[in-house]
Design an enzyme around this catalytic site. Structure first.
Site, PDB file in Angstrom:
ATOM      1  CE  LYS A 105      78.554  22.578-115.749  1.00 28.16           C
ATOM      2  NZ  LYS A 105      79.473  23.635-116.153  1.00 28.16           N
ATOM      3  N   GLY A 127      84.127  29.162-112.649  1.00 29.15           N
ATOM      4  CA  GLY A 127      84.008  29.577-113.765  1.00 29.15           C
ATOM      5  C   GLY A 127      82.560  29.616-114.358  1.00 29.15           C
ATOM      6  CG  ASP A 148      80.065  22.611-125.953  1.00 30.89           C
ATOM      7  OD1 ASP A 148      80.489  22.835-127.001  1.00 30.89           O
ATOM      8  OD2 ASP A 148      79.668  23.261-124.786  1.00 30.89           O
ATOM      9  CB  ALA A 158      75.818  26.500-116.334  1.00 29.85           C
TER      10      ALA A 158
END
Length: 208
Positions: free
Chosen positions: A34, A12, A132, A17
């Site tokens: 990541k 993803g 987040d 990132a």
């Protein structure tokens, strides 16, 4: 490859990132790597903040928080290595429900929210704020485990003021004080978790 990790698949990509599935041959296991976008790490003092935050996140030990194994720098690439979690994100689960014109059951929503709240409570008692919390950062495993990911990332880039407004986060889930660029504490995560709960029960976030 990055260090001892061989990247095998892109999982993803987000605003800060890109995440890859990688193989660590020394321990014969798959991990998630990541890699922060180069523009995120362009600020001079970033490396010091990156190291400090990565160490703090790696010290977290909770069954509902993704485990960080390692972090490093190669050239202008900064990366964190975490446990690889086989499963789907809460965002994907909600999209499945929407596509079939369904909303999540109270029982499923309760199970997810309880585990995420436990993770946040643990982190808040240690002075860490996620910043987040959103469905894309909540992983669901086939065994019914709920794992909160991306601890520390927003903090790492927050001081860099990457956007015009200086705000790091996702607007749909962001508390008013975070949206205004004000100082935040654990209550901002609780607000975001409330937005996630609202979306689980109604199929849409309260604000767009």
């Amino acid at each position: 490859t990055l260090g001892q990790y061989r990247l095998v698949e892109r999982l993803g990509k987000g605003g800060m990132a890109t995440v890859y599935k990688a193989y660590q041959s020394s321990l014969d296991r798959y991990v998630a790597v990541k890699v922060l976008h180069p523009f995120v790490a362009a600020e001079e003092e970033f490396i010091e903040r990156f190291m400090r935050e990565a160490k703090a996140v790696a010290a977290l030990r909770h069954p509902n928080i993704v485990q960080v194994y390692d972090f490093g720098v190669e050239g202008d690439l900064y990366y964190m290595v975490m446990e690889f979690i086989a499963g789907k994100t809460l965002k994907e689960r909600l999209e499945e429900l929407r596509d079939s014109d369904q909303v999540m059951s109270l029982e499923e929503a309760r199970e997810i929210i309880t585990q995420v709240a436990s993770a946040l409570d643990y982190a808040h008692r240690r002075g860490m704020v996620h910043r987040d919390v959103k469905p894309a950062n909540i992983m669901l495993t086939a065994e019914g485990e709920v794992i909160l990911t991306d601890f520390g990332l927003a903090r790492m880039v927050e001081e860099a003021r990457l956007t015009q407004s200086g705000v790091v986060g996702t607007p749909n889930y962001m508390s008013p004080e975070q949206g205004q660029g004000l100082k935040v504490d654990g209550r901002t995560d609780i607000y975001s978790l409330g937005v996630v709960l609202y979306e689980m029960l109604t199929g849409r976030p309260p604000y767009r």
